[in-house]
Design a protein around this motif. Structure first.
Motif, PDB file in Angstrom:
ATOM      1  N   GLU A 288      -9.814  -1.727   3.664  1.00  0.00           N
ATOM      2  CA  GLU A 288      -8.873  -2.473   4.503  1.00  0.00           C
ATOM      3  C   GLU A 288      -9.519  -3.156   5.696  1.00  0.00           C
ATOM      4  O   GLU A 288      -8.994  -4.153   6.202  1.00  0.00           O
ATOM      5  CB  GLU A 288      -7.750  -1.564   4.979  1.00  0.00           C
ATOM      6  N   ALA A 291      -9.950  -7.008   5.977  1.00  0.00           N
ATOM      7  CA  ALA A 291      -8.832  -7.896   6.315  1.00  0.00           C
ATOM      8  C   ALA A 291      -9.001  -8.521   7.691  1.00  0.00           C
ATOM      9  O   ALA A 291      -8.358  -9.539   7.992  1.00  0.00           O
ATOM     10  CB  ALA A 291      -7.518  -7.123   6.246  1.00  0.00           C
ATOM     11  N   VAL A 301      -7.690  -6.402  -0.988  1.00  0.00           N
ATOM     12  CA  VAL A 301      -7.828  -5.475   0.129  1.00  0.00           C
ATOM     13  C   VAL A 301      -7.362  -4.092  -0.320  1.00  0.00           C
ATOM     14  O   VAL A 301      -6.241  -3.944  -0.817  1.00  0.00           O
ATOM     15  CB  VAL A 301      -7.010  -5.944   1.347  1.00  0.00           C
ATOM     16  N   GLN A 303      -6.114  -0.750   0.839  1.00  0.00           N
ATOM     17  CA  GLN A 303      -5.538  -0.012   1.961  1.00  0.00           C
ATOM     18  C   GLN A 303      -5.885   1.465   1.841  1.00  0.00           C
ATOM     19  O   GLN A 303      -5.870   2.041   0.763  1.00  0.00           O
ATOM     20  CB  GLN A 303      -4.023  -0.204   1.955  1.00  0.00           C
ATOM     21  N   LEU A 307      -3.848   0.270   7.829  1.00  0.00           N
ATOM     22  CA  LEU A 307      -3.197  -0.990   7.470  1.00  0.00           C
ATOM     23  C   LEU A 307      -1.728  -0.710   7.155  1.00  0.00           C
ATOM     24  O   LEU A 307      -1.408  -0.084   6.143  1.00  0.00           O
ATOM     25  CB  LEU A 307      -3.890  -1.613   6.260  1.00  0.00           C
ATOM     26  N   LEU A 313      -2.870  -8.804   6.802  1.00  0.00           N
ATOM     27  CA  LEU A 313      -3.574  -9.193   5.587  1.00  0.00           C
ATOM     28  C   LEU A 313      -3.909 -10.683   5.589  1.00  0.00           C
ATOM     29  O   LEU A 313      -3.171 -11.496   6.156  1.00  0.00           O
ATOM     30  CB  LEU A 313      -2.718  -8.886   4.359  1.00  0.00           C
ATOM     31  N   PRO A 314      -4.993 -11.064   4.906  1.00  0.00           N
ATOM     32  CA  PRO A 314      -5.250 -12.485   4.678  1.00  0.00           C
ATOM     33  C   PRO A 314      -4.109 -13.095   3.870  1.00  0.00           C
ATOM     34  O   PRO A 314      -3.547 -12.428   2.989  1.00  0.00           O
ATOM     35  CB  PRO A 314      -6.561 -12.483   3.877  1.00  0.00           C
ATOM     36  N   ALA A 317      -3.480 -12.469  -0.085  1.00  0.00           N
ATOM     37  CA  ALA A 317      -4.339 -11.423  -0.640  1.00  0.00           C
ATOM     38  C   ALA A 317      -3.509 -10.330  -1.302  1.00  0.00           C
ATOM     39  O   ALA A 317      -2.465  -9.922  -0.798  1.00  0.00           O
ATOM     40  CB  ALA A 317      -5.221 -10.821   0.453  1.00  0.00           C
ATOM     41  N   VAL A 319      -3.212  -6.330  -2.795  1.00  0.00           N
ATOM     42  CA  VAL A 319      -3.541  -5.051  -2.173  1.00  0.00           C
ATOM     43  C   VAL A 319      -3.581  -3.947  -3.228  1.00  0.00           C
ATOM     44  O   VAL A 319      -2.736  -3.894  -4.125  1.00  0.00           O
ATOM     45  CB  VAL A 319      -2.498  -4.692  -1.097  1.00  0.00           C
TER      46      VAL A 319
END
Length: 442
Positions: A288, A291, A301, A303, A307, A313-314, A317, A319
């Motif tokens: 994470e 990010a 990403v 997590q 997060l 987040l981008p 993106a 997860v």
């Protein structure tokens, strides 16, 4: 599509299969493509004339064959096996249903990983994330950099057994996993968690001096020297060789707990690493912390700790959810056990099962949840036998979290069904943890 992928090891050819009512002599087992089914979905039909598996992709076919394998019963039942007539339509909640094994802190021999694959596949797990490098060990051969395994592969936490996988052994694991519908996701952790590489290659250190190998459990103290050309040549070599060895689309670059790296330098490193990964034809995954860098929406990403809001987040993106309070398999399982870590409290079977992935990150569109993954960190897991006790049966709970919709899950019902998995674990010689919630047989 290869509709038989995932099925070769799940079906024991020493058995004679029958259905109820019995199949006529001309009956067949058929695997058929069905483009109307969703990704990962399958239909399994057993009737007096045939056993028919319908699926739209390899993931669905593998899941169907896993269900059929469960219907056929555990390997101890050699001989005639009766399969009742049935029709099952099933679809996974999430595309990513994974387990991560940290082989860097303590090395896990190849034979154990190969043995575990069948049990992973039986519960419809389709990702095996290998944490191949860390401060305490470098576990994958890089032919352009042989000292990484000559030195970095010779240590482990507490001075325990060391080792590494040759590229041929890694390829064997990747192939065996693919045959079971499992994609191997390699992780090379950087720019932190990198002491094993620093001890192996003096040029990666800012002062040009290799430190002594590390066998402790402290985290966050190591870093590549980010402004040296030698560092980027190293990253190019490692990513290039790992990408070439890995047919799957993902490459994990870690990125966690780089406490010795300034925020701007960290962001620049992650951005450049993403470009290198993409240039080698892979999609980057990071823990994470990545990010915080200006990465593209193609980055996945993972997590794990802090997060908690989608705004972190981008844009765009996806997860992977590995919440430390529910999914970490290195956590202790009850107060009476002396196995596992206590830094996150106790994660018993109920805690591993009773959570909703859609509630972990506030404001996150569920469509951006790629899936769920259960990590096993091995600072306090000295060998494969202890690893098995930490993994099972909680991994079965987490596999159901990843597969089954929230509205269909019930802990009491799960515990009742879980008891039927003991013969499978026994047949695979799995040293599982006998949690008090379950009426295990001796």
């Amino acid at each position: 599509m290869s509709p038989y992928s995932g099925g070769r090891c799940l079906l024991n050819t020493d058995w004679t299969y029958k259905t109820t009512p019995p199949l006529p002599r001309a009956a067949r087992a058929i695997v058929a493509a069905d483009e109307d089914l969703d990704a990962g979905a399958y239909r399994l039909r057993v009737d007096p004339g045939s056993i028919v598996v319908s699926c739209n992709d390899d993931d669905g076919c593998s899941a169907a064959l896993a269900t059929l394998r469960q219907l056929l019963g555990p390997p101890a039942a050699i001989g005639e096996v009766v399969v009742a007539a049935v029709e099952i339509d099933d679809v996974p909640r999430f595309a990513w249903r994974g387990v991560m094994i940290d082989v860097a802190r303590h090395f896990i021999p190849l034979d154990d990983l190969l043995r575990w694959l069948d049990v992973f596949a039986l519960h419809k797990l389709n990702r095996l994330h290998l944490h191949l490098t860390d401060d305490q060990g470098w576990r994958i051969e890089i032919r352009a950099r042989p000292s990484l395994t000559q030195i970095g592969g010779s240590t482990a936490v507490g001075g325990g057994p060391s080792g590494f996988y040759t590229q041929n052994e890694y390829a064997q694991l990747v192939s065996a996993a693919a045959a079971r519908g499992i994609v191997v996701v390699p992780e090379i952790d950087m720019p932190g968690h990198i002491h094993a590489a620093l001890a192996s290659m003096p040029e990666l250190n800012c002062d040009g001096i290799a430190p002594e190998p590390f066998t402790g459990t402290t985290v966050g103290f190591s870093s590549l020297c980010l402004d040296k050309a030698e560092t980027w040549a190293f990253v190019e070599d490692v990513v290039g060789e790992i990408a070439a060895l890995t047919p799957g689309p993902f490459l994990h670059i870690g990125g966690d707990e780089a406490h010795e790296v300034e925020a701007a330098d960290y962001a620049a490193f992650i951005t450049r690493a993403q470009q290198i990964v993409a240039r080698n034809g892979k999609r980057m995954i990071g823990w994470e912390e990545v990010a915080a860098a200006p990465v593209s929406g193609a980055t996945v990403v993972q997590q794990w700790l802090g997060l908690s809001n989608a705004d972190e987040l981008p844009p765009g993106a996806e997860v992977i959810l590995s919440p430390v309070l529910h999914a970490y398999l290195d956590a202790r399982q009850d107060a009476a056990s002396d196995l596992g870590a206590l830094y996150n409290g106790i994660t018993d079977l109920r805690r591993a099962y009773a959570w909703d992935p859609e509630q972990i990150i506030s404001g996150l569109d569920p469509a951006r949840i790629l899936g769920v993954e259960a990590p096993l960190w091995t600072e306090y897991v000295p060998d494969a036998a202890v690893a098995e006790q930490q993994i099972w049966p909680r991994l079965i709970a987490l596999a159901e979290v990843a597969w089954t919709g929230q509205e269909r899950r019930d802990y009491a019902d799960f515990v009742t069904r879980l008891a039927a998995q003991q013969p499978w674990l026994d047949a695979a010689n799995i040293h599982f943890f006998r949690s008090e919630e379950m009426p295990w047989t001796p």
